[in-house]
Scaffold this active site. Structure first.
Site, PDB file in Angstrom:
ATOM      1  N   GLY A 132       0.808  -1.214   0.000  1.00 54.65           N
ATOM      2  CA  GLY A 132       0.000   0.000   0.000  1.00 54.65           C
ATOM      3  C   GLY A 132       0.839   1.261   0.000  1.00 54.65           C
TER       4      GLY A 132
ATOM      5  N   GLY B  21       5.528  -2.580   4.169  1.00 54.85           N
ATOM      6  CA  GLY B  21       5.102  -3.213   5.411  1.00 54.85           C
ATOM      7  C   GLY B  21       5.807  -4.531   5.643  1.00 54.85           C
ATOM      8  N   ASP B  22       5.343  -5.271   6.663  1.00 51.72           N
ATOM      9  CA  ASP B  22       6.045  -6.483   7.047  1.00 51.72           C
ATOM     10  C   ASP B  22       6.035  -7.551   5.950  1.00 51.72           C
ATOM     11  OD1 ASP B  22       3.346  -6.896   7.333  1.00 51.72           O
ATOM     12  OD2 ASP B  22       3.423  -7.464   9.444  1.00 51.72           O
ATOM     13  N   GLY B  23       4.971  -7.582   5.134  1.00 50.70           N
ATOM     14  CA  GLY B  23       4.935  -8.539   4.030  1.00 50.70           C
ATOM     15  C   GLY B  23       6.024  -8.260   3.009  1.00 50.70           C
TER      16      GLY B  23
ATOM     17  N   ARG C  58     -27.699  15.972  13.793  1.00 49.80           N
ATOM     18  CA  ARG C  58     -27.527  14.610  13.332  1.00 49.80           C
ATOM     19  C   ARG C  58     -26.399  13.915  14.069  1.00 49.80           C
ATOM     20  NH1 ARG C  58     -27.364  16.072   6.968  1.00 49.80           N
ATOM     21  NH2 ARG C  58     -29.588  15.948   6.487  1.00 49.80           N
TER      22      ARG C  58
ATOM     23  N   GLU D 163     -12.441   0.114  10.148  1.00 49.51           N
ATOM     24  CA  GLU D 163     -12.958  -0.773   9.108  1.00 49.51           C
ATOM     25  C   GLU D 163     -12.861  -2.238   9.512  1.00 49.51           C
ATOM     26  OE1 GLU D 163     -10.855  -1.096   5.430  1.00 49.51           O
ATOM     27  OE2 GLU D 163      -8.884  -0.801   6.351  1.00 49.51           O
TER      28      GLU D 163
ATOM     29  N   ARG E 122      -5.120   7.607   2.115  1.00 48.99           N
ATOM     30  CA  ARG E 122      -3.774   7.254   1.637  1.00 48.99           C
ATOM     31  C   ARG E 122      -3.077   8.412   0.924  1.00 48.99           C
ATOM     32  NH1 ARG E 122      -2.255   2.057   1.927  1.00 48.99           N
ATOM     33  NH2 ARG E 122      -3.805   0.386   1.913  1.00 48.99           N
TER      34      ARG E 122
END
Length: 325
Positions: free
Chosen positions: A10, A101-103, A162, A222, A257
């Site tokens: 990502g 990242g770690d991957g 709201r 999420e 992002r």
């Protein structure tokens, strides 16, 4: 001597400042910098180019990654890793700086075991979920984007009395939602890491509305849509049916992002890259990851990064416990 830089997995704001500083600092150290385009896929396909100042001019303020990124299934196969190694040999590159990242780090660790290509991994993910470091490149920008969006949604929510449910990214980690809820003054925070009691929250909100509260801000991670948590849509229904307040949902998605990197992410990108290049030039260790804790940088092994799952600090969780009851 030649060193290449690549971005993998990502993307995040802060990668472009890191790429620019990589090229500038390499030339300062009289090292030829190379850019690997399209991540691991580009490494396999030989999309590698000697970097010039022109390649990185004017990218400091840009989000994303100028050299693009990818996720690669092919890299799991030896024949493609061998092909990637042959591509590096053509340019006499034996060292890589990887932002990801770690991957991504595991992929290059296997690459090192196969062919001896040294590397340093720079933690770069808005999820901030890499074990061993308290900060990952890009998270500060993402938090500021969430802050801006939440402040804007609060404005319109207050105008119409709201409630708003704002869903942040974070894969399986609630860090973005947690920090955003604390710093944006949310009334409710739902993340996988904290137990919550909707009945208790409901009683509190009804009492607050009775005593003059005009709107409600609920921030949810999420990951709650995948885990055994209350999802974004369920929270909307709960607020409307149980709390009796008109509610709108805002799923921020990939807007988190992008965006102009913050000053902090730009500064940290420069520090990460400087120390990483110095590391690659000064010793013969195969592969390591640079981490940041307690205002200090250090290098740890891939095995250490992969030894445990990242957990949000207890002091941060403690600050949000009032939002789950």
């Amino acid at each position: 001597m030649a060193i290449a830089i690549m971005t993998s997995g990502g993307d995040c704001a802060g990668m472009n400042p890191a790429i620019k500083h990589f090229v500038d600092y390499c030339y300062t150290k009289e090292v030829q910098p190379y850019l690997i385009y399209d991540g691991l896929e580009g490494l396999i396909d030989g999309n590698i180019k000697a970097a010039t100042y022109e390649d990185v001019a004017g990218i400091m303020h840009e989000g994303g990654t100028k050299i693009r990124s990818s996720r690669s299934k092919r890299f799991f196969e030896y024949e493609y890793r061998k092909q990637a190694f042959e591509n590096l040999k053509k340019h006499k590159i034996d060292k890589i700086l990887i932002l990801g990242g770690d991957g991504s780090f595991r992929a290059l660790n296997q690459f090192y075991k196969d062919f001896g290509v040294h590397f340093v991994g720079v933690p770069a993910t808005i999820d901030n979920d890499i074990f061993g470091t308290s900060y990952c490149l890009g998270v500060d920008t993402a938090l500021n984007i969430i802050r801006g969006a939440t402040d804007a949604v609060r404005d319109t929510s207050s105008s119409f009395r709201r409630a708003c449910v704002i869903e942040t990214m974070g894969r399986d980690c609630g860090y973005l939602a947690l920090v955003s809820a604390i710093t944006c003054g949310a009334e409710v925070c739902i993340i996988p890491e904290l137990e919550y009691d909707l009945e208790s929250i409901g009683k509190r909100l009804k009492e607050e509305i009775k005593n003059g509260r005009k709107y409600v801000v609920c921030i949810v991670a999420e990951g709650c849509n995948k885990d055994k948590c209350t999802s974004t849509n369920q929270l909307v229904q709960w607020l409307e049916n149980d709390i009796k307040i008109e509610t709108r949902a805002t799923i921020l998605g990939h807007v988190q992002r992008g965006g102009n990197p913050t000053v902090f992410d730009r500064l940290m990108a420069s520090k990460f890259v400087t120390y990483s290049i110095d590391k690659l030039l000064s010793d013969q260790e195969g592969g390591s990851v640079i981490v940041y804790n307690d205002s200090k940088f250090e290098f740890v092994t891939i095995d250490y990064v992969n030894s445990q799952k990242y957990e949000i600090r207890e002091d941060l969780l403690e600050l949000a416990k009032r939002l789950v009851n």
